[in-house]
Design a protein around this motif. Structure first.
Motif, PDB file in Angstrom:
ATOM      1  N   PRO A 116     -13.713  24.913  40.533  1.00  0.00           N
ATOM      2  CA  PRO A 116     -12.313  24.698  40.899  1.00  0.00           C
ATOM      3  C   PRO A 116     -11.720  23.512  40.126  1.00  0.00           C
ATOM      4  N   ALA A 117     -10.504  23.712  39.606  1.00  0.00           N
ATOM      5  CA  ALA A 117      -9.764  22.687  38.854  1.00  0.00           C
ATOM      6  C   ALA A 117     -10.494  22.221  37.594  1.00  0.00           C
ATOM      7  N   SER A 118     -11.413  23.027  37.092  1.00  0.00           N
ATOM      8  CA  SER A 118     -12.080  22.696  35.829  1.00  0.00           C
ATOM      9  C   SER A 118     -11.180  23.062  34.657  1.00  0.00           C
ATOM     10  N   LEU A 119     -11.507  22.493  33.504  1.00  0.00           N
ATOM     11  CA  LEU A 119     -10.728  22.672  32.285  1.00  0.00           C
ATOM     12  C   LEU A 119     -11.640  23.241  31.199  1.00  0.00           C
ATOM     13  N   THR A 120     -11.333  24.439  30.748  1.00  0.00           N
ATOM     14  CA  THR A 120     -12.078  25.095  29.677  1.00  0.00           C
ATOM     15  C   THR A 120     -11.136  25.228  28.489  1.00  0.00           C
ATOM     16  N   THR A 121     -11.419  24.516  27.408  1.00  0.00           N
ATOM     17  CA  THR A 121     -10.514  24.502  26.255  1.00  0.00           C
ATOM     18  C   THR A 121     -11.112  25.280  25.095  1.00  0.00           C
ATOM     19  N   LEU A 122     -10.351  26.266  24.624  1.00  0.00           N
ATOM     20  CA  LEU A 122     -10.706  27.046  23.443  1.00  0.00           C
ATOM     21  C   LEU A 122      -9.908  26.490  22.272  1.00  0.00           C
ATOM     22  N   THR A 123     -10.606  26.101  21.216  1.00  0.00           N
ATOM     23  CA  THR A 123      -9.964  25.506  20.043  1.00  0.00           C
ATOM     24  C   THR A 123     -10.149  26.417  18.847  1.00  0.00           C
ATOM     25  N   TYR A 124      -9.022  26.861  18.296  1.00  0.00           N
ATOM     26  CA  TYR A 124      -9.016  27.740  17.131  1.00  0.00           C
ATOM     27  C   TYR A 124      -8.551  26.951  15.915  1.00  0.00           C
ATOM     28  N   ARG A 125      -9.289  27.060  14.823  1.00  0.00           N
ATOM     29  CA  ARG A 125      -8.970  26.332  13.588  1.00  0.00           C
ATOM     30  C   ARG A 125      -8.154  27.169  12.607  1.00  0.00           C
ATOM     31  N   THR A 126      -8.136  28.482  12.797  1.00  0.00           N
ATOM     32  CA  THR A 126      -7.413  29.382  11.892  1.00  0.00           C
ATOM     33  C   THR A 126      -6.653  30.394  12.743  1.00  0.00           C
ATOM     34  N   SER A 127      -5.942  31.283  12.067  1.00  0.00           N
ATOM     35  CA  SER A 127      -5.236  32.358  12.757  1.00  0.00           C
ATOM     36  C   SER A 127      -6.032  33.661  12.760  1.00  0.00           C
ATOM     37  N   ALA A 128      -7.247  33.640  12.261  1.00  0.00           N
ATOM     38  CA  ALA A 128      -8.050  34.860  12.169  1.00  0.00           C
ATOM     39  C   ALA A 128      -8.414  35.371  13.558  1.00  0.00           C
ATOM     40  N   LEU A 129      -8.144  36.641  13.811  1.00  0.00           N
ATOM     41  CA  LEU A 129      -8.451  37.210  15.123  1.00  0.00           C
ATOM     42  C   LEU A 129      -9.949  37.285  15.376  1.00  0.00           C
ATOM     43  N   SER A 130     -10.731  37.276  14.315  1.00  0.00           N
ATOM     44  CA  SER A 130     -12.187  37.358  14.451  1.00  0.00           C
ATOM     45  C   SER A 130     -12.834  36.001  14.741  1.00  0.00           C
ATOM     46  N   GLU A 131     -12.053  34.929  14.717  1.00  0.00           N
ATOM     47  CA  GLU A 131     -12.628  33.586  14.874  1.00  0.00           C
ATOM     48  C   GLU A 131     -13.212  33.397  16.269  1.00  0.00           C
ATOM     49  N   ILE A 132     -14.407  32.837  16.335  1.00  0.00           N
ATOM     50  CA  ILE A 132     -14.998  32.399  17.599  1.00  0.00           C
ATOM     51  C   ILE A 132     -14.597  30.939  17.792  1.00  0.00           C
ATOM     52  N   PRO A 133     -13.921  30.615  18.871  1.00  0.00           N
ATOM     53  CA  PRO A 133     -13.403  29.251  19.018  1.00  0.00           C
ATOM     54  C   PRO A 133     -14.490  28.250  19.375  1.00  0.00           C
ATOM     55  N   ASP A 134     -14.187  26.978  19.112  1.00  0.00           N
ATOM     56  CA  ASP A 134     -14.959  25.911  19.727  1.00  0.00           C
ATOM     57  C   ASP A 134     -14.592  25.877  21.209  1.00  0.00           C
ATOM     58  N   LEU A 135     -15.561  25.542  22.051  1.00  0.00           N
ATOM     59  CA  LEU A 135     -15.308  25.523  23.487  1.00  0.00           C
ATOM     60  C   LEU A 135     -15.732  24.182  24.054  1.00  0.00           C
ATOM     61  N   SER A 136     -14.857  23.587  24.846  1.00  0.00           N
ATOM     62  CA  SER A 136     -15.212  22.377  25.590  1.00  0.00           C
ATOM     63  C   SER A 136     -14.868  22.591  27.058  1.00  0.00           C
ATOM     64  N   TYR A 137     -15.627  21.931  27.904  1.00  0.00           N
ATOM     65  CA  TYR A 137     -15.483  22.143  29.354  1.00  0.00           C
ATOM     66  C   TYR A 137     -15.641  20.816  30.066  1.00  0.00           C
ATOM     67  N   ILE A 138     -14.819  20.631  31.101  1.00  0.00           N
ATOM     68  CA  ILE A 138     -14.988  19.456  31.949  1.00  0.00           C
ATOM     69  C   ILE A 138     -14.597  19.798  33.374  1.00  0.00           C
ATOM     70  N   ARG A 139     -15.394  19.317  34.308  1.00  0.00           N
ATOM     71  CA  ARG A 139     -15.001  19.274  35.713  1.00  0.00           C
ATOM     72  C   ARG A 139     -14.565  17.836  35.960  1.00  0.00           C
ATOM     73  N   PRO A 140     -13.266  17.569  36.108  1.00  0.00           N
ATOM     74  CA  PRO A 140     -12.756  16.206  35.995  1.00  0.00           C
ATOM     75  C   PRO A 140     -12.798  15.399  37.290  1.00  0.00           C
ATOM     76  N   TYR A 141     -13.797  15.626  38.104  1.00  0.00           N
ATOM     77  CA  TYR A 141     -13.958  14.870  39.348  1.00  0.00           C
ATOM     78  C   TYR A 141     -15.443  14.793  39.649  1.00  0.00           C
ATOM     79  N   ASP A 142     -15.812  13.886  40.529  1.00  0.00           N
ATOM     80  CA  ASP A 142     -17.241  13.659  40.770  1.00  0.00           C
ATOM     81  C   ASP A 142     -17.766  14.566  41.875  1.00  0.00           C
ATOM     82  N   ASP A 143     -19.046  14.401  42.181  1.00  0.00           N
ATOM     83  CA  ASP A 143     -19.707  15.299  43.116  1.00  0.00           C
ATOM     84  C   ASP A 143     -19.175  15.202  44.534  1.00  0.00           C
ATOM     85  N   ASP A 144     -18.486  14.111  44.889  1.00  0.00           N
ATOM     86  CA  ASP A 144     -17.930  14.006  46.234  1.00  0.00           C
ATOM     87  C   ASP A 144     -16.940  15.122  46.510  1.00  0.00           C
ATOM     88  N   LEU A 145     -16.153  15.496  45.521  1.00  0.00           N
ATOM     89  CA  LEU A 145     -15.185  16.572  45.706  1.00  0.00           C
ATOM     90  C   LEU A 145     -15.834  17.943  45.613  1.00  0.00           C
TER      91      LEU A 145
END
Length: 217
Positions: free
Chosen positions: A182-211
């Protein structure tokens, strides 16, 4: 010639107020819980320095409330309704959560015709992705959606089989919770306009285990 970088941050909505412990799907009125609002605020804070060109949102209330948190940090934006990011059309909607827990959260196998399959979900979500890659090339956009929608879109973007058995195995792409929290951020980063490109992926859950623990209590 180097093409501009395009970033698409997929935000899952925060934890939902669900006192009857139902599979809520597209049922109306399911808002964020107190914990979910805190999670959404954490997501907003993490994105507060991002130069967002647009914000898109599933039509579900919980997603809209999560988007509202993001807008507090980006007052120049408005949230654009994005039906392609809507929650799944689910046979188990309105049934007790225990029913789908017993199935290992498989919402698809053996439910008959008339409901979305993983392939259906990936097809509509990828349509959204391709649209924003064209319209916002070289820019950063955010989109608030739902767990399975994000999971199947990631599998599609990474050129992997879009199957129910794969949706909880996303740690291999850097989604450290294995499935979008919940409320996580998954970012797909594309370097070109090619439809075949596999993006770089970064992920963060921006809160600690208490939540995280608060959602289990």
């Amino acid at each position: 010639m180097t093409e501009s970088t395009t970033r698409i941050t997929l935000v899952r909505h925060g934890h939902v107020h669900n006192p009857d412990n139902l599979v809520y799907g597209r049922l109306p009125g399911f808002r964020l819980s107190t914990t979910g609002r805190k999670q959404a605020a954490s997501a907003a804070a993490h994105l507060s320095k991002a130069h967002l060109a647009a914000l898109f949102c599933s039509p579900q209330l919980r997603a809209q409330e999560t988007a509202d948190s993001l807008l507090q940090c980006h007052p120049g934006l408005a949230a654009t309704d994005a039906p392609l990011l809507d929650e799944i059309d689910c046979y188990f909607e309105g049934q007790p959560v225990q029913v789908v827990e017993a199935r290992g959260w498989d919402l698809y196998t053996g439910v008959g015709d008339g409901y979305e399959t993983p392939e259906d979900i990936a097809a509509r979500a990828s349509g959204f992705l391709l649209h924003v890659r064209r319209q916002y090339a070289g820019q950063h956009i955010a989109a608030v959606s739902h767990g399975d929608v994000i999971a199947f879109l990631v599998l599609w973007a990474m050129k992997q089989p879009v199957e129910v058995a794969q949706k909880g195995t996303l740690d291999r792409f850097g989604i450290t919770d294995s499935y979008p929290a919940p409320a996580s951020l998954t970012t797909l980063t594309y370097r070109t306009s090619a439809l075949s490109e596999i993006p770089d992926l970064s992920y963060i859950r921006p809160y600690d285990d208490d939540l995280v623990l608060a959602t289990l209590s």
